[in-house]
Design a protein around this motif. Structure first.
Motif, PDB file in Angstrom:
ATOM      1  N   PHE A 294       0.831  -1.198   0.000  1.00  0.00           N
ATOM      2  CA  PHE A 294       0.000   0.000   0.000  1.00  0.00           C
ATOM      3  C   PHE A 294       0.867   1.250   0.000  1.00  0.00           C
ATOM      4  O   PHE A 294       1.963   1.275   0.576  1.00  0.00           O
ATOM      5  CB  PHE A 294      -0.935   0.002   1.207  1.00  0.00           C
ATOM      6  CG  PHE A 294      -1.994  -1.061   1.143  1.00  0.00           C
ATOM      7  CD1 PHE A 294      -3.139  -0.873   0.394  1.00  0.00           C
ATOM      8  CD2 PHE A 294      -1.826  -2.261   1.822  1.00  0.00           C
ATOM      9  CE1 PHE A 294      -4.112  -1.865   0.322  1.00  0.00           C
ATOM     10  CE2 PHE A 294      -2.785  -3.251   1.756  1.00  0.00           C
ATOM     11  CZ  PHE A 294      -3.941  -3.059   1.010  1.00  0.00           C
ATOM     12  N   ALA A 295       0.368   2.278  -0.655  1.00  0.00           N
ATOM     13  CA  ALA A 295       1.117   3.532  -0.735  1.00  0.00           C
ATOM     14  C   ALA A 295       1.274   4.147   0.655  1.00  0.00           C
ATOM     15  O   ALA A 295       0.343   4.146   1.457  1.00  0.00           O
ATOM     16  CB  ALA A 295       0.393   4.518  -1.652  1.00  0.00           C
ATOM     17  N   PRO A 296       2.441   4.661   0.970  1.00  0.00           N
ATOM     18  CA  PRO A 296       2.638   5.316   2.260  1.00  0.00           C
ATOM     19  C   PRO A 296       1.858   6.631   2.335  1.00  0.00           C
ATOM     20  O   PRO A 296       1.618   7.287   1.309  1.00  0.00           O
ATOM     21  CB  PRO A 296       4.137   5.570   2.303  1.00  0.00           C
ATOM     22  CG  PRO A 296       4.549   5.650   0.871  1.00  0.00           C
ATOM     23  CD  PRO A 296       3.651   4.690   0.132  1.00  0.00           C
ATOM     24  N   GLU A 297       1.442   6.998   3.529  1.00  0.00           N
ATOM     25  CA  GLU A 297       0.717   8.255   3.694  1.00  0.00           C
ATOM     26  C   GLU A 297       1.623   9.441   3.393  1.00  0.00           C
ATOM     27  O   GLU A 297       1.167  10.466   2.886  1.00  0.00           O
ATOM     28  CB  GLU A 297       0.161   8.361   5.111  1.00  0.00           C
ATOM     29  CG  GLU A 297      -0.922   7.342   5.423  1.00  0.00           C
ATOM     30  CD  GLU A 297      -1.505   7.537   6.809  1.00  0.00           C
ATOM     31  OE1 GLU A 297      -1.121   8.525   7.478  1.00  0.00           O
ATOM     32  OE2 GLU A 297      -2.336   6.714   7.217  1.00  0.00           O
ATOM     33  N   ALA A 298       2.889   9.322   3.743  1.00  0.00           N
ATOM     34  CA  ALA A 298       3.856  10.391   3.483  1.00  0.00           C
ATOM     35  C   ALA A 298       5.022   9.791   2.698  1.00  0.00           C
ATOM     36  O   ALA A 298       6.027   9.375   3.283  1.00  0.00           O
ATOM     37  CB  ALA A 298       4.346  11.023   4.778  1.00  0.00           C
ATOM     38  N   PRO A 299       4.914   9.693   1.392  1.00  0.00           N
ATOM     39  CA  PRO A 299       5.964   9.041   0.597  1.00  0.00           C
ATOM     40  C   PRO A 299       7.288   9.796   0.704  1.00  0.00           C
ATOM     41  O   PRO A 299       7.326  11.025   0.693  1.00  0.00           O
ATOM     42  CB  PRO A 299       5.411   9.085  -0.832  1.00  0.00           C
ATOM     43  CG  PRO A 299       4.424  10.197  -0.830  1.00  0.00           C
ATOM     44  CD  PRO A 299       3.826  10.211   0.546  1.00  0.00           C
ATOM     45  N   GLU A 300       8.382   9.054   0.817  1.00  0.00           N
ATOM     46  CA  GLU A 300       9.702   9.656   0.929  1.00  0.00           C
ATOM     47  C   GLU A 300      10.740   8.733   0.328  1.00  0.00           C
ATOM     48  O   GLU A 300      10.507   7.532   0.165  1.00  0.00           O
ATOM     49  CB  GLU A 300      10.037   9.951   2.400  1.00  0.00           C
ATOM     50  CG  GLU A 300       9.948   8.737   3.299  1.00  0.00           C
ATOM     51  CD  GLU A 300      10.145   9.079   4.763  1.00  0.00           C
ATOM     52  OE1 GLU A 300      10.045  10.274   5.116  1.00  0.00           O
ATOM     53  OE2 GLU A 300      10.396   8.142   5.564  1.00  0.00           O
ATOM     54  N   ARG A 301      11.880   9.317   0.016  1.00  0.00           N
ATOM     55  CA  ARG A 301      12.977   8.553  -0.568  1.00  0.00           C
ATOM     56  C   ARG A 301      14.298   9.082  -0.015  1.00  0.00           C
ATOM     57  O   ARG A 301      14.352  10.177   0.561  1.00  0.00           O
ATOM     58  CB  ARG A 301      12.968   8.673  -2.090  1.00  0.00           C
ATOM     59  CG  ARG A 301      13.135  10.105  -2.601  1.00  0.00           C
ATOM     60  CD  ARG A 301      13.203  10.128  -4.115  1.00  0.00           C
ATOM     61  NE  ARG A 301      13.208  11.459  -4.669  1.00  0.00           N
ATOM     62  CZ  ARG A 301      14.297  12.231  -4.771  1.00  0.00           C
ATOM     63  NH1 ARG A 301      15.456  11.774  -4.337  1.00  0.00           N
ATOM     64  NH2 ARG A 301      14.221  13.432  -5.306  1.00  0.00           N
ATOM     65  N   PRO A 302      15.382   8.333  -0.173  1.00  0.00           N
ATOM     66  CA  PRO A 302      16.674   8.819   0.309  1.00  0.00           C
ATOM     67  C   PRO A 302      17.104  10.086  -0.427  1.00  0.00           C
ATOM     68  O   PRO A 302      16.756  10.304  -1.590  1.00  0.00           O
ATOM     69  CB  PRO A 302      17.621   7.654  -0.005  1.00  0.00           C
ATOM     70  CG  PRO A 302      16.744   6.458  -0.126  1.00  0.00           C
ATOM     71  CD  PRO A 302      15.447   6.960  -0.700  1.00  0.00           C
ATOM     72  N   HIS A 303      17.865  10.919   0.260  1.00  0.00           N
ATOM     73  CA  HIS A 303      18.421  12.115  -0.373  1.00  0.00           C
ATOM     74  C   HIS A 303      19.589  11.735  -1.274  1.00  0.00           C
ATOM     75  O   HIS A 303      20.460  10.955  -0.874  1.00  0.00           O
ATOM     76  CB  HIS A 303      18.923  13.089   0.693  1.00  0.00           C
ATOM     77  CG  HIS A 303      17.833  13.765   1.451  1.00  0.00           C
ATOM     78  ND1 HIS A 303      17.225  14.923   1.032  1.00  0.00           N
ATOM     79  CD2 HIS A 303      17.217  13.427   2.613  1.00  0.00           C
ATOM     80  CE1 HIS A 303      16.308  15.284   1.899  1.00  0.00           C
ATOM     81  NE2 HIS A 303      16.278  14.388   2.869  1.00  0.00           N
TER      82      HIS A 303
END
Length: 545
Positions: A294-303
C-alpha cells in the motif's frame, strides 16, 4: 607547501576491540601547537547588546572571533547543539573582501583544528556537523575531521552544483561544484530524515475498495542473489488457492527464492496481502503469488548526494543584493535552499543550530524561518552591516529565499551579543575588568539556560523555576566589607530576602530555593540549608562548572 606528507601511524585511543586499527593522520608545521590551542583559549563573557523582536527568543547573533566565542559558549551549550553548519574560508589564494583567505596550508589547518575541537564539544550526542569546502583543501579537511570526529562517524560527502550558467573563461576546465562533508557525533545516531516525494505515489497505480492506493509485486525474487543457491532457506513451497504446491522458479527453469521467509509470508497471508494471480506460461495457466504493498501516507525517498536542485551562487548573490542593496556583496554566499536541505535532513523544529562562520547570515535566516533555534557567530563589522539587518528583515516577513517553501510569514526574535572580557585572570581569579552586569549575565545563563536580555543592577538577578539567583560581586551592595559587600553574612542574607520579597508580586509564593554567588560565606551548612540557600564561591565554583 608547508604540509608534510600524510603519515600512517597506529592510534588505538578510544578504539575498542581493534588492536590493528590504523588510520591516516595529517601532520603539518606547528601541529603540536594547534592541537593545544583549544584547551588554552580563555573563557570570555558575552555582552548583551540589544534584543530584536521577541526578547524571550533563544536565538543569538554574536560579533567576535569565533574561536573565543565558541569557548565562551561551552559552559552553556556543551553537548546541546543538534546541527552545526560552517562555511570556513577555503584557502583559495585569493584576497576576499571580508576574509583573509590567503593562508598557507599549514596555517589553514592550524586555524581549523581548534575550532573543530570546540565544535565537537558543543555537538549533541545525536547531532551532526556539516562543512562546506572546495577541492583545494577538501581532502586535507576530510582527514582532519576523521581525526577530530572519528573516521567511523563519517556519514557522506555531498556535491553541490554552485554554477548553473555557461562559463566563457578561456581555461579548459572550470570547477562547477563544491563539497559538503557530513559527520555525526555518533554513527547512525543523528536520525537523518528522508526526502518527501509525492511522485512516488505514481508507482501505486491501483485503488482498492476502501480507496487505498496499492501495487502488487512478485513474491519471487529477481535479479541479484535470486537463485536458490544464494539463499537456500528462501526456497520452500507455498500452497496455491487450488491446493497445489508452488515453488519459486525463474522463467528459464532455474530454481529461485522467495523475497520473504516463511514467517513473513504467513504475516502477509494473515493481513490479506498475499495475492494469488493466474499467469499463462509455456506449461499453461499457473498460480503466481504477489505481495500487496500500500502507498505510504507520506511518501519519501533517500536524499541524493549530488545536489542539483538547491539553487546556485548566482541566485544566492541575487537574493543578497535584494536583501542588502547598500552592503558590499559576499563572494561566497550560499543559497538559502542549501541550508534548508541540511536542516530538513538533520533537524526538527525547535532544535539548536550553530554556524560559527556566519558570513552574510544565511544559516541564521533559514533556521529562523524554519522554526529552529540558532547561534550565529561573525567576527567583523559585517556582523552589523550584513547579519543584523538581514535577520531584522526576516523578523519583518522577508519573502525571498525559502520563505514561500517553508511558509514563513514574520515574527520571532533574536539577541545581539559582543565578545567581552576574559572571565579569569592569569592567576585564576575573576578578571578585575569584568563588570557586575557582564558577570551577572554570564551566571544567569549558567544557572537557568536563559539568555540575558535585561540589565542587571541588583544582587537579585532573577527568578526561574522556583529558584532565585543572587550575585555578590564588585561591591554591588555599596560596601565591600563583609557586613554589606561580597561576603554572605546573616545581615546580607536578610537584605537579599527583603529584595526578593519586594520583587515578588503580592499573593505570589516566594521561591523555595536560592542560589547565591559570592566571595565566601560566614554562614554554616545548617543555616544555609534552613534558608534554602546553595552558596557558590567565586571564582572556584564558576571554573569548576
Amino acid at each position: 607547501m608547508g604540509t608534510s606528507a600524510c603519515r600512517n601511524r597506529v592510534d588505538n585511543a578510544g578504539k575498542k576491540n581493534s588492536e590493528s586499527y590504523k588510520m591516516p593522520f595529517l601532520d603539518w608545521v606547528n601541529k603540536a601547537q594547534a592541537v593545544s590551542v583549544a584547551g588554552a583559549v580563555p573563557y570570555h563573557l558575552l555582552n548583551f547588546e540589544s534584543a530584536h523582536g521577541d526578547r524571550s527568543a533563544d536565538n543569538m547573533l554574536i560579533q567576535g572571533d569565533n574561536l573565543l566565542a565558541l569557548k565562551a559558549l561551552l559552559p552553556f551549550y556543551r553537548g546541546r547543539v543538534k546541527c552545526i553548519y560552517i562555511d570556513p574560508p577555503y584557502n583559495t589564494q585569493s584576497a576576499f573582501t571580508h576574509y583573509d583567505d590567503k593562508l598557507e596550508h599549514s596555517q589553514w589547518l592550524s586555524l581549523m583544528h581548534p575550532r573543530l575541537v570546540l565544535l565537537r564539544e558543543l555537538l549533541a550526542e545525536q547531532g551532526s556537523v556539516w562543512v562546506s569546502i572546495d577541492d583545494r583543501e577538501g581532502h586535507y579537511l576530510k582527514v582532519l575531521m576523521d581525526e577530530v570526529f572519528g573516521r567511523e562517524n563519517f556519514s557522506t560527502t555531498f556535491i553541490w552544483q554552485k554554477v548553473d550558467s555557461p562559463n566563457d573563461n578561456k581555461v579548459p576546465i572550470t570547477p562547477d561544484h563544491e563539497f559538503l562533508l557530513c559527520y555525526e557525533k555518533r554513527k547512525d545516531s543523528a536520525g537523518f530524515k528522508k526526502k518527501s516525494d509525492n511522485s512516488l505515489l505514481a508507482a501505486y497505480g491501483q485503488v482498492d475498495e476502501s480507496g487505498r492506493r496499492y501495487r502488487d509485486r512478485l513474491l519471487k525474487k529477481n535479479g541479484k542473489n535470486s537463485l536458490r543457491a544464494d539463499r537456500p532457506t528462501m526456497f520452500y513451497p507455498l500452497e496455491a488457492p487450488d491446493g497445489t504446491s508452488v515453488l519459486p522458479i525463474h522463467d528459464d527453469g532455474r530454481e529461485a527464492n522467495w523475497a520473504y521467509g516463511e514467517v513473513g509470508v504467513a504475516r502477509m497471508r494473515a493481513e490479506g496481502r498475499l495475492i494469488w494471480k493466474k499467469r499463462l506460461k509455456a506449461e499453461g495457466e499457473v498460480w503466481v503469488p504477489y505481495t500487496r504493498e500500500f502507498a505510504p501516507e507520506a511518501p519519501e525517498r533517500p536524499h541524493p548526494t549530488i545536489l542539483l536542485d538547491v539553487k546556485t551562487t548566482r541566485q544566492a548573490k541575487a537574493h543578497q543584493r535584494e536583501l542588502l542593496p547598500e552592503a558590499a556583496a559576499f563572494d561566497t554566499v550560499k543559497p538559502e535552499q542549501l541550508l534548508q536541505r541540511i536542516l530538513e535532513i538533520a533537524t526538527d523544529a525547535g532544535d539548536l543550530v550553530l554556524d560559527s562562520f556566519l558570513g552574510s547570515g544565511t544559516t541564521a535566516a533559514v533556521a529562523h524561518k524554519m522554526g529552529r533555534r540558532y547561534i550565529g557567530i561573525e567576527q567583523g563589522d559585517h556582523a552589523i552591516t550584513h547579519c543584523l539587518p538581514r535577520l531584522e528583515r526576516v523578523l519583518n516577513g522577508e519573502q525571498g529565499g525559502v520563505s514561500d517553501a517553508v511558509g514563513w510569514e514574520s515574527g520571532g526574535g533574536f539577541c545581539f551579543y559582543t565578545l567581552g572580557e576574559p572571565v579569569f585572570d592569569a592567576d585564576g581569579g575573576i578578571n578585575p575588568a569584568v563588570q557586575f552586569g557582564a558577570l551577572a549575565g554570564y551566571l544567569w545563563h549558567f544557572e537557568t539556560g536563559l539568555s540575558a536580555t535585561h540589565t542587571f543592577d541588583s544582587p537579585l538577578l532573577g527568578v526561574h523555576d522556583d529558584t532565585a539567583v543572587f550575585l555578590l560581586y564588585n561591591g554591588i551592595l555599596g560596601d565591600r566589607k563583609p557586613a554589606g559587600g561580597n561576603v554572605l553574612t546573616g545581615p546580607v542574607l536578610a537584605h537579599l530576602d527583603q529584595l526578593l520579597a519586594d520583587a515578588t508580586p503580592a499573593g505570589t509564593r516566594l521561591p523555595s530555593r536560592k542560589v547565591v554567588y559570592g566571595e565566601t560565606t560566614r554562614l554554616g551548612e545548617q543555616r544555609l540549608a534552613e534558608a534554602g540557600v546553595t552558596f557558590r564561591q567565586i571564582p572556584y565554583d564558576i571554573k569548576a562548572r
